[in-house]
Design an enzyme around this catalytic site. Structure first.
Site, PDB file in Angstrom:
ATOM      1  CG  ASN A 132      40.737  36.935  48.507  1.00 50.03           C
ATOM      2  OD1 ASN A 132      39.593  37.387  48.533  1.00 50.03           O
ATOM      3  ND2 ASN A 132      41.488  37.034  47.424  1.00 50.03           N
ATOM      4  CG  ASP A 148      39.332  42.870  41.102  1.00 47.38           C
ATOM      5  OD1 ASP A 148      40.183  43.030  41.995  1.00 47.38           O
ATOM      6  OD2 ASP A 148      39.515  42.139  40.118  1.00 47.38           O
TER       7      ASP A 148
HETATM    8  C1  FPP Z   1      39.636  43.019  45.822  1.00 50.11           C
HETATM    9  O1  FPP Z   1      40.506  44.068  45.453  1.00 50.11           O
HETATM   10  C2  FPP Z   1      39.048  43.283  47.144  1.00 50.11           C
HETATM   11  C3  FPP Z   1      39.050  42.434  48.220  1.00 50.11           C
HETATM   12  C4  FPP Z   1      39.663  41.080  48.187  1.00 50.11           C
HETATM   13  C5  FPP Z   1      38.475  42.832  49.525  1.00 50.11           C
HETATM   14  C6  FPP Z   1      37.094  43.421  49.438  1.00 50.11           C
HETATM   15  C7  FPP Z   1      36.633  43.831  50.786  1.00 50.11           C
HETATM   16  C8  FPP Z   1      36.072  45.028  51.068  1.00 50.11           C
HETATM   17  C9  FPP Z   1      35.816  46.088  50.065  1.00 50.11           C
HETATM   18  C10 FPP Z   1      35.625  45.295  52.468  1.00 50.11           C
HETATM   19  C11 FPP Z   1      34.143  45.065  52.548  1.00 50.11           C
HETATM   20  C12 FPP Z   1      33.675  44.935  53.915  1.00 50.11           C
HETATM   21  C13 FPP Z   1      32.610  44.156  54.318  1.00 50.11           C
HETATM   22  C14 FPP Z   1      32.139  44.153  55.712  1.00 50.11           C
HETATM   23  C15 FPP Z   1      31.908  43.252  53.403  1.00 50.11           C
HETATM   24  P1  FPP Z   1      42.053  43.754  45.312  1.00 50.11           P
HETATM   25  O2  FPP Z   1      42.706  43.922  46.615  1.00 50.11           O
HETATM   26  O3  FPP Z   1      42.221  42.404  44.671  1.00 50.11           O
HETATM   27  O4  FPP Z   1      42.520  44.884  44.329  1.00 50.11           O
HETATM   28  P2  FPP Z   1      43.700  44.746  43.243  1.00 50.11           P
HETATM   29  O5  FPP Z   1      43.234  43.742  42.238  1.00 50.11           O
HETATM   30  O6  FPP Z   1      43.797  46.130  42.703  1.00 50.11           O
HETATM   31  O7  FPP Z   1      44.922  44.315  43.990  1.00 50.11           O
END
Ligand code: FPP
Length: 255
Positions: free
Chosen positions: A77, A29
């Site tokens: 998501n 996160d």
């Molecule tokens: C949450 O942070 C993150 C995600 C929903 C995406 C996670 C995916 C990756 C790190 C890519 C990984 C790749 C592979 C192949 C597994 P957020 O966007 O919710 O952050 P925020 O809460 O600050 O908005």
């Protein structure tokens, strides 16, 4: 995570190799906030987050942790802006194409959990190829949760059990925890010993609800893209300080 690039890193001496988690799960996160705080678009956070995950996988392997599961995309998501969803899907596909050979050489077994039938055909093809090609690898089991939701997983497990009863292949009395477990996406994968969630949020967000009944939880304010080896070391030190009783009372020394 830029340290020790290309070379094997050894377990820090203050960690006990006998008491490492066998399976670590991560809720990655804070990618968006990491990017926004630097004046970058949110997708830059996901790109950096993917690099962090790759380094963590290598670190787990080097330190003797046998399984890593990452929550990459939840059933919720899809509600994000279309451009962000499209970017994430492209990122998964590109990473699989680009990294598969090396992961395979390093002995990584890749699995996916979640409803992959809702993903693009080309991503499904890459997913199936990566799982098949790495099936017999033993160094570490890397599971990626994509279009995953725990309630959905448990609901479909119930449906499958009900179907067996309806067909007369199963009696009601034969339904037990093991049988339910066998219908989950994670059938055959050990339960996580440690869950790490970054960015200061303290909730499970529909991730592995059944499987984490006795998992130790570790929350840190660090945004996922900054979750480096030092931060992981801290999480493991915290884990090694826990007293895992699994609901039992520990026999006292004086008794
Ligand atoms: C949450 O942070 C993150 C995600 C929903 C995406 C996670 C995916 C990756 C790190 C890519 C990984 C790749 C592979 C192949 C597994 P957020 O966007 O919710 O952050 P925020 O809460 O600050 O908005």
């Amino acid at each position: 995570m830029t340290q020790n690039k290309g070379q094997i890193s050894t377990l820090p001496i203050d960690l006990n190799p006998q008491y490492l988690p066998q399976h670590v799960a991560v809720i990655m996160d804070g990618n968006g906030r990491w990017a926004t705080s630097r004046g970058l678009p949110r997708i830059a956070g996901h790109r950096q987050g993917a690099r962090t995950l790759k380094e963590l996988l290598r670190c787990c392997k080097d330190w003797g942790i046998k399984a890593l599961t990452a929550y990459a995309f939840s059933t919720e998501n899809w509600r994000r802006p279309t451009e962000e969803v499209d970017f994430l899907m492209l990122l998964f596909e590109r990473l699989l194409r680009r990294e598969l050979t090396q992961m395979h050489q390093e002995g990584v077994r890749i699995s996916f959990i979640g409803d992959i039938s809702a993903l693009s055909k080309s991503l499904q093809t890459e997913i199936e190829r990566s799982m098949l090609e790495t099936l017999n690898n033993q160094a570490i089991h890397f599971t990626v949760a994509v279009n995953y939701g725990s309630r959905n997983e448990i609901t479909q497990a119930c449906r499958q059990v009900a179907e067996l009863v309806q067909k007369g292949e199963l009696n009601l009395e034969e339904i037990n925890e093991n049988l339910v477990e066998q219908q989950l996406y994670t059938a055959g994968i050990l339960e996580p010993d440690l869950l790490i969630r970054t960015s200061g949020e303290m909730r499970l967000s529909n991730f592995l609800l059944w499987q984490m009944a006795y998992t130790e939880m570790y929350f840190t304010d660090i945004f996922w893209p900054d979750f480096d080896r030092a931060a992981f070391h801290q999480a493991l030190l915290s884990y090694q300080g826990r007293d895992r009783r699994f609901g039992q009372v520990k026999p006292s020394l004086s008794a």
